[in-house]
Motif scaffolding. Structure first.
Motif, PDB file in Angstrom:
ATOM      1  N   TYR A  25      33.419  24.159  52.260  1.00 54.54           N
ATOM      2  CA  TYR A  25      32.737  25.414  52.703  1.00 54.54           C
ATOM      3  C   TYR A  25      33.060  25.462  54.140  1.00 54.54           C
ATOM      4  O   TYR A  25      32.885  24.366  54.936  1.00 54.54           O
ATOM      5  N   CYS A  27      32.028  28.023  57.691  1.00 51.73           N
ATOM      6  CA  CYS A  27      31.254  29.137  58.017  1.00 51.73           C
ATOM      7  C   CYS A  27      31.934  30.452  58.396  1.00 51.73           C
ATOM      8  O   CYS A  27      32.920  30.233  59.174  1.00 51.73           O
ATOM      9  N   CYS A 207      23.465  29.671  54.989  1.00 56.94           N
ATOM     10  CA  CYS A 207      24.854  28.711  54.560  1.00 56.94           C
ATOM     11  C   CYS A 207      24.304  27.713  53.643  1.00 56.94           C
ATOM     12  O   CYS A 207      25.242  27.267  52.767  1.00 56.94           O
ATOM     13  N   HIS A 222      33.037  20.225  55.017  1.00 61.59           N
ATOM     14  CA  HIS A 222      32.297  21.376  55.576  1.00 61.59           C
ATOM     15  C   HIS A 222      32.953  21.734  56.901  1.00 61.59           C
ATOM     16  O   HIS A 222      33.155  20.735  57.639  1.00 61.59           O
ATOM     17  N   HIS A 232      23.594  24.707  64.394  1.00 58.94           N
ATOM     18  CA  HIS A 232      23.918  25.314  63.158  1.00 58.94           C
ATOM     19  C   HIS A 232      24.145  24.244  62.218  1.00 58.94           C
ATOM     20  O   HIS A 232      23.634  24.162  60.912  1.00 58.94           O
ATOM     21  N   HIS A 233      25.117  23.277  62.274  1.00 59.36           N
ATOM     22  CA  HIS A 233      25.339  22.452  61.242  1.00 59.36           C
ATOM     23  C   HIS A 233      24.496  21.149  61.204  1.00 59.36           C
ATOM     24  O   HIS A 233      24.125  20.792  60.069  1.00 59.36           O
ATOM     25  N   GLU A 236      21.857  22.754  59.031  1.00 56.93           N
ATOM     26  CA  GLU A 236      22.297  22.901  57.792  1.00 56.93           C
ATOM     27  C   GLU A 236      22.242  21.557  57.061  1.00 56.93           C
ATOM     28  O   GLU A 236      21.512  21.458  55.764  1.00 56.93           O
TER      29      GLU A 236
HETATM   30 ZN    ZN Z   1      27.169  28.051  58.183  1.00 56.78          ZN
END
Ligand code: ZN
Ligand code: AMP
Length: 459
Positions: A25, A27, A207, A222, A232-233, A236
């Motif tokens: 995955y 972003c 996400c 990722h 962000h991560h 997540e």
């Molecule tokens: Zn993301």
């Protein structure tokens, strides 16, 4: 194969949890304007990684999302007086078109947030039920103190977490570091019905929910740019691990370094934001791709005139080697040399892989035996395909007009002048023949008379 895992802070051996496929995955873009050349870096890096993984493990399920719910999209839509779908569709289409010039293949899935509202709402409900999130004042927030490993990816302690997040201190938050999973929309803002009222999701949960929907609870890789590590991560991870009863979210976290413009950060205020959309009108997309692969993906990369000129020369050399090999049929069953594959499987070491590619080009230029030429051609084409290079044929490369040259000649105009020159030579009109050669030279076209006849290329 070895990959540098940001979470571990070191290179680790990599194999997928399910031997029959790799799940990845990355972003993707927030589609409120055109992608700039920095945004193209993760697209090219992870496209190349997907090619290498596919070669090694067979199947790669690669998800690169389109973020089509975001306040920047809302702002652009409001300014133009159109729906967010109009904005998102326009810039998502431009993103694909621009990346196609750079040889970036479509990922397996390109999910949109607007198609995953039920999954996002379900994930938020599970987080609330497990005590990791709470509703307050039309918002739902993730309670960072409920997750002991929060900060582990970005290796931050609580104080620097606060500073980095530039978090809003709001009366409805239990803790200043808590971040938004859901927020209310005013009647004029885009919104979706939810158990917490009409509103919209926060960026991070989008996400987590799309990764879960398409790839399952634990994914292999990722990725994204370095700037996404925090928050962000980090967020997540907190959301996904807590929604999945503590299961690992991503086994490997990979981040590309930043691209700078001539030594400076790219920023609107400096006026040095270069859009891929504009650049592909000036340069062959392959030049851009090669520049992006010239440095190691984790290191910062400087975009300047020299690296562009250098990449053009390198492609001249590679396509020149292919031209030298002529019409030789590539040897069957021969693939990229071991040194080349080993470099790519060592944390995607593209500079080292490119060195192996140039070694092949040198061999091509020296080869005299047909069998050698056939082997080298097969190796060169197979290796280049893994980098997404040399896909167009040398005739195409050498006949591309340098679009930036004022008053430059396109290939048809060059061919017409060359036909006149051939006629002049047939008539032994050497003065006319030389005049045309000089004229072409002035226009940046070089004629080479060789034993195989005449050929030409742009300088
Ligand atoms: Zn993301
Ligand atoms: P965004 O649309 O801003 O979320 O960015 C899309 C992707 O581009 C993310 O993976 C970012 O980390 C990455 N990115 C943004 N700017 C740069 C840059 N200057 N150099 C490298 N990657 C970047």
């Amino acid at each position: 194969m070895q990959l540098f895992n940001t979470l571990a802070g070191k290179k680790e051996p990599f194999s997928p949890q399910d031997p029959s496929r790799v799940t990845m995955y990355v972003c993707g873009p927030t589609v409120y304007s055109y992608a700039h050349i920095g945004n193209a870096r993760p697209a090219v890096v992870f496209d190349t990684l997907a090619r290498v993984l596919r070669r090694r493990f067979g199947r790669v399920d690669y998800v690169r999302n389109i973020t089509d719910i975001d306040d920047k999209i809302n702002a652009t839509a409001a300014k133009e007086g159109v729906s967010i779908k109009v904005i998102a569709d326009r810039y998502a289409a431009a993103y694909y078109e621009d990346l196609a010039h750079l040889g970036v293949e479509h990922p397996t899935h390109a999910p949109r947030v607007t198609e995953h509202l039920p999954q996002i709402i379900s994930m938020i409900e599970r987080l609330i039920a497990a005590g990791h999130a709470y509703a307050a004042d039309g918002h739902v927030l993730f309670h960072t103190l409920s997750y002991a490993d929060y900060g582990k990816l970005s290796k931050r302690d609580e104080q620097s977490l606060m500073a980095g997040a530039r978090v809003e201190v709001a009366p409805y938050k239990k803790h200043a570091g808590d971040f938004v999973l859901w927020k209310p929309s005013s009647p004029e803002q885009p919104g979706w019905d939810s158990p917490w009222g009409r509103g919209r999701p926060g960026w991070h949960i989008e996400c987590s929910a799309m990764a879960e929907a398409l790839l399952g609870e634990t994914i292999d890789i990722h990725g994204g740019g370095h700037d996404l590590i925090f928050p962000h991560h980090e967020n997540e991870i907190a959301q996904s691990v807590c929604a999945h009863g503590g299961k690992v979210f991503a086994r490997v976290w990979m981040h590309n370094g930043f691209l700078n413009m001539a030594g400076e950060k790219m920023s609107k205020s400096l006026g040095n934001v270069t859009l891929v959309h504009d650049l592909v009108k000036l340069l062959p997309g392959e030049v851009i791709r090669l520049v992006l692969l010239t440095g190691h993906y984790r290191a910062p990369l400087d975009w300047n005139e020299d690296v562009v000129t250098d990449a053009k020369k390198k492609l001249d050399r590679l396509y020149g080697a292919l031209r030298e090999l002529g019409e030789v049929t590539p040897a069957a069953g021969v693939t990229a040399p071991a040194a080349f594959i080993e470099a790519l499987e060592d944390d995607l070491n593209t500079p080292m892989a490119l060195a192996a590619l140039f070694e092949l080009a040198r061999e091509a230029n020296k080869a005299t035996e047909l069998a050698d030429k056939a082997r080298i051609k097969a190796q060169l084409l197979d290796a280049a395909a893994l980098l997404g290079l040399l896909q167009k044929g040398h005739e195409h490369w050498f006949s591309q007009a340098p679009a930036q040259a004022e008053g430059g000649l396109d290939a048809a105009a060059v061919e017409a002048l060359l036909a006149q020159r051939t006629a002049a030579r047939a008539a032994k009109n050497w003065a006319e023949s030389d005049r045309i050669r000089d004229l072409l030279k002035d226009k940046g076209v070089l004629i080479e008379d060789s034993k195989d006849g005449m050929r030409w290329r742009y300088l």
